[in-house]
Design an enzyme around this catalytic site. Structure first.
Site, PDB file in Angstrom:
ATOM      1  N   GLY A  11       0.840  -1.189   0.000  1.00 25.09           N
ATOM      2  CA  GLY A  11       0.000   0.000   0.000  1.00 25.09           C
ATOM      3  C   GLY A  11       0.875   1.238   0.000  1.00 25.09           C
ATOM      4  O   GLY A  11       1.960   1.246  -0.575  1.00 25.09           O
ATOM      5  N   CYS A  12       0.422   2.260   0.665  1.00 27.32           N
ATOM      6  CA  CYS A  12       1.151   3.526   0.717  1.00 27.32           C
ATOM      7  C   CYS A  12       2.521   3.332   1.362  1.00 27.32           C
ATOM      8  O   CYS A  12       2.639   2.736   2.436  1.00 27.32           O
ATOM      9  CB  CYS A  12       0.351   4.544   1.519  1.00 27.32           C
ATOM     10  SG  CYS A  12       1.216   6.102   1.745  1.00 27.32           S
TER      11      CYS A  12
END
Length: 177
Positions: A11-12
């Site tokens: 993800g981020c």
């Protein structure tokens, strides 16, 4: 001291970086991009989702202190490996769950850990397993993002809970600052 590299997309990259900066044995964490078709992509290009890159954290670690297996166990604890191309509200191929291995040994370890994690999650694991590709370091303002911006909205509501979960679950593996 012999070091190794691990490259992980969960993800981020702000979340991944913030957690692994606190893991004992991890010497350096860089946020960046890999796995795409465009040389030297910008954050803006990555956000468009058209370059094929994933947001990743590249870790330099001391395998005498923390094993690659332990790094992967943390990785699978701090993100959801069952959601294709998304983590929470972050949606797009740049947020995919991916392990970029740097050696045949890392590839084998990752296969075993993914297989073991299949028994932990209620849905199938969609984490990609790919050979390491060219890593492009993200812009300077992305490096140490959570440390420098802990009160920023995304950091307070998304990154901080992941860091807290990591600190609670792996309290015996924290760096002593």
């Amino acid at each position: 001291m012999a070091t190794e590299i691990a490259t992980l997309g969960g993800g981020c990259f702000w979340c991944t970086e913030a957690v692994f900066q606190q893991l004992n044995g991890v010497l350096e964490v860089e946020s960046g991009y890999t796995g795409g078709q465009v040389a030297n992509p910008s954050y803006e290009q990555i956000c468009e989702g058209t370059t094929g890159h994933a947001e990743v954290a590249r870790l330099t670690f001391d395998p005498a202190v923390v094993s690659y297996r332990e790094i992967l166990e943390v990785f699978f604890t701090i993100h959801d490996p069952t959601t294709l191309n998304r983590q929470g509200n972050d949606v797009g191929t740049q947020y995919r769950s991916v392990i970029y291995y740097h050696s045949p040994e890392q590839q084998e370890t990752a296969k075993h850990v993914i297989s073991e994690m299949a028994n932990v999650w209620d849905a199938p694991i969609v984490t990609e397993l790919s050979p390491a590709e060219t890593f492009y370091k993200a812009e300077n303002y992305h490096q140490n993002y959570f440390r420098q911006n802990p009160l920023q909205g995304y950091c307070a509501f998304v990154v901080a809970p992941k860091v807290s979960k990591f600190r609670k679950t792996f309290s015996d593996k924290l760096k002593q600052f």
